[in-house]
Design a protein around this motif. Structure first.
Motif, PDB file in Angstrom:
ATOM      1  N   ARG A   1       0.885  -1.170   0.079  1.00  0.00           N
ATOM      2  CA  ARG A   1      -0.105   0.221  -0.038  1.00  0.00           C
ATOM      3  C   ARG A   1       0.822   1.488   0.039  1.00  0.00           C
ATOM      4  NH1 ARG A   1      -4.302  -1.830   4.580  1.00  0.00           N
ATOM      5  NH2 ARG A   1      -4.848   0.148   4.613  1.00  0.00           N
TER       6      ARG A   1
ATOM      7  N   GLU B   1      -0.786   4.199  -1.830  1.00  0.00           N
ATOM      8  CA  GLU B   1      -1.956   4.906  -0.955  1.00  0.00           C
ATOM      9  C   GLU B   1      -1.149   5.778  -0.010  1.00  0.00           C
ATOM     10  OE1 GLU B   1      -4.304   2.120   1.184  1.00  0.00           O
ATOM     11  OE2 GLU B   1      -4.923   1.061  -0.473  1.00  0.00           O
TER      12      GLU B   1
ATOM     13  N   ARG C   1      -1.930   9.858  -0.018  1.00  0.00           N
ATOM     14  CA  ARG C   1      -2.207  10.653   1.074  1.00  0.00           C
ATOM     15  C   ARG C   1      -1.143  11.679   1.139  1.00  0.00           C
ATOM     16  NH1 ARG C   1      -2.698   5.607   3.785  1.00  0.00           N
ATOM     17  NH2 ARG C   1      -0.997   5.937   4.987  1.00  0.00           N
TER      18      ARG C   1
ATOM     19  N   SER D   1      -7.587  11.811   0.646  1.00  0.00           N
ATOM     20  CA  SER D   1      -8.237  11.525   1.949  1.00  0.00           C
ATOM     21  C   SER D   1      -8.161   9.931   1.790  1.00  0.00           C
ATOM     22  CB  SER D   1      -9.502  12.102   2.156  1.00  0.00           C
ATOM     23  OG  SER D   1     -10.595  11.645   1.612  1.00  0.00           O
ATOM     24  N   TYR D   2      -8.129   9.458   3.164  1.00  0.00           N
ATOM     25  CA  TYR D   2      -8.303   7.802   3.545  1.00  0.00           C
ATOM     26  C   TYR D   2      -9.780   7.637   2.864  1.00  0.00           C
ATOM     27  CZ  TYR D   2      -8.361   3.438   5.407  1.00  0.00           C
ATOM     28  OH  TYR D   2      -8.240   1.933   5.606  1.00  0.00           O
TER      29      TYR D   2
ATOM     30  N   ILE E   1      -9.804   7.180  -0.742  1.00  0.00           N
ATOM     31  CA  ILE E   1      -8.868   6.047  -1.205  1.00  0.00           C
ATOM     32  C   ILE E   1      -9.779   4.833  -0.908  1.00  0.00           C
ATOM     33  CG2 ILE E   1      -7.076   4.624  -0.487  1.00  0.00           C
ATOM     34  CD1 ILE E   1      -5.526   7.272   0.250  1.00  0.00           C
TER      35      ILE E   1
ATOM     36  N   GLY F   1      -7.233   0.887   0.967  1.00  0.00           N
ATOM     37  CA  GLY F   1      -7.443   0.723   2.378  1.00  0.00           C
ATOM     38  C   GLY F   1      -7.486  -0.894   2.748  1.00  0.00           C
TER      39      GLY F   1
ATOM     40  N   THR G   1       0.180   7.419  11.293  1.00  0.00           N
ATOM     41  CA  THR G   1      -0.854   8.175  10.997  1.00  0.00           C
ATOM     42  C   THR G   1      -1.030   9.725  11.586  1.00  0.00           C
ATOM     43  OG1 THR G   1      -2.125   7.280  13.132  1.00  0.00           O
ATOM     44  CG2 THR G   1      -2.222   6.105  11.356  1.00  0.00           C
TER      45      THR G   1
ATOM     46  N   GLY H   1      -1.012  -0.804   6.412  1.00  0.00           N
ATOM     47  CA  GLY H   1      -1.774   0.345   6.128  1.00  0.00           C
ATOM     48  C   GLY H   1      -1.411   1.370   7.196  1.00  0.00           C
ATOM     49  N   THR H   2      -1.103   1.076   8.603  1.00  0.00           N
ATOM     50  CA  THR H   2      -1.004   2.046   9.379  1.00  0.00           C
ATOM     51  C   THR H   2       0.316   2.133  10.172  1.00  0.00           C
ATOM     52  OG1 THR H   2      -2.237   0.852  10.898  1.00  0.00           O
ATOM     53  CG2 THR H   2      -3.289   2.377   9.785  1.00  0.00           C
TER      54      THR H   2
END
Length: 401
Positions: free
Chosen positions: A79, A82, A86, A91-92, A95, A101, A290, A317-318
């Motif tokens: 990702r 992504e 960002r 924006s998430y 996406i 996501g 984040t 992702g995070t």
């Protein structure tokens, strides 16, 4: 005393001090037999050893092997695109609407077979082992069907067979609501079908749930806990990351091992965790990645005596983080945790968060002989340096790994 291996001329951080400190010994020895520690202590008070192998540590530091108690290591896909979107202002939510996501990771993970997942996960695992990790938790949660959740858990087990490391597998079927499915209907399936099947196959030792406004409610988390407990599985929770859903207090009331993230934890949740002995697992990588601004209530947790563990939260992702050493630095700089708290967070308290405090996370006779040997001047170097790996050797069950 007979032993297989004796490590001598070493400085020790035993993490076994009565005061909760590092338990430093400036000239110490560690002896192991059959994969377990049989003696730890100062060299000048040690018994005579009949050792098959003697390892001169040349003044290096030995700590317990590091323990990463919260990871999502097994997944397919990438990702990074992504992340770039960002950075460019997308924006998430946009996406996610475009199929990105967590849905994109679920899609890629479902499409990958077990061999592909092993191939994708091994480099991430190897990066952690190279920094002294000897035990780590691996969650499922990117399948969201019984077929693909159990596939992830089988891969997690296989990773522990391919490398000299202990894997703690956790079923996180309640990670997100699958597209096109109503949340309560999905939780009913998790509880009635998935948890019994995972337990029957022996694929997980714990069950986790994401209790959050964009995932599952307090009542649904309680339903998951009841099903998991009925099948003899330990409990964990993603709680209070984005809002206060009182998940940590629920976890404490239900006897969960840990509550993880907890940036939005309130005083009642802290009191409940302290009373129950529930471990707070702090995840500075996700906080950093984040760009969160609400720091977990570290001072209040500390004052209440809640055990503080740390983990990478390695996920696509995070928190695409595979460095426990960098996570320690983040915890110190972003959360103002002390050196002792950071090192204990990846050893003694991480063991507690996995229910392994009776045999891992400390240098103590009777414990598994999992060691990390470091080229450092002082334990603070493990927290202070960024992008630098001073690991000299990793020992798992008494053998070089």
């Amino acid at each position: 005393m007979r032993c297989d291996t004796l490590w001598h001329h070493a400085k020790l951080a035993t993490l076994d001090a009565a005061d909760g400190g590092l338990g430093e010994i400036q000239d110490g020895v560690v002896a192991a037999r059959d994969g377990r520690i049989v003696h730890v202590g100062p060299a000048d008070a040690a018994p005579a050893f009949d050792a098959a192998t003697r390892v001169d540590c040349a003044g290096r530091w030995i700590t317990p092997g590091l323990i990463d108690c919260h990871t999502h290591l097994v997944y397919a896909g990438n990702r990074a695109g992504e992340f770039e979107q960002r950075l460019n202002g997308v924006s998430y939510a946009d996406i996610a609407k475009a199929g990105g996501g967590i849905v994109s990771t679920v899609r890629d993970t479902r499409q990958a077979d077990e061999q592909a997942l092993i191939a994708a996960s091994l480099p991430r695992l190897d990066a952690m082992l190279a920094e002294g990790v000897t035990t780590l938790e691996i969650k499922s949660g990117y399948g969201l069907t019984l077929e693909h959740e159990t596939k992830q858990l089988r891969v997690a087990k296989r990773l522990g067979e391919l490398r000299r490391v202990e894997i703690a597998p956790t079923f996180l079927g309640a990670h997100a609501v699958p597209p096109g499915v109503e949340a309560q209907a999905y939780i009913d399936e998790v509880c009635a079908t998935m948890i019994p099947a995972v337990a029957a196959q022996g694929l997980a030792e714990a069950v986790d749930v994401f209790c959050e406004h964009l995932a599952f409610s307090h009542a649904q988390a309680e339903q998951v806990f009841a099903a998991a407990s009925a099948h003899g599985l330990k409990l964990k929770i993603h709680a209070e990351q984005l809002s206060n859903q009182h998940g940590a207090a629920l976890a404490a009331r239900c006897g969960a091992l840990s509550a993880d993230h907890i940036e939005h934890l309130d005083a009642d949740g802290i009191a409940a965790m302290a009373a129950a002995g529930t471990v707070a697992v702090l995840l500075p990588g996700a906080f950093y990645f984040t760009r969160d601004t609400l720091v977990p209530p570290i001072a209040a947790l500390r004052a209440a005596g809640v055990p503080l563990a740390l983990a990478t939260d390695s996920n696509p992702g995070t928190s695409p983080l595979t460095s426990p050493l960098l996570a320690m630095n983040m915890a110190a700089t972003l959360f103002r945790m002390t050196v002792t708290e950071c090192i204990a967070g990846f050893t003694r308290e991480a063991a507690r968060a996995l229910g392994r405090q009776d045999r891992l996370g400390r240098l103590r006779a009777g414990f598994d002989c999992d060691l990390a040997i470091w080229d450092i001047d002082a334990p603070a170097d493990l927290v202070y340096r960024m992008g630098f790996n001073p690991l000299h050797a990793r020992v798992w069950r008494g053998q070089d790994a």
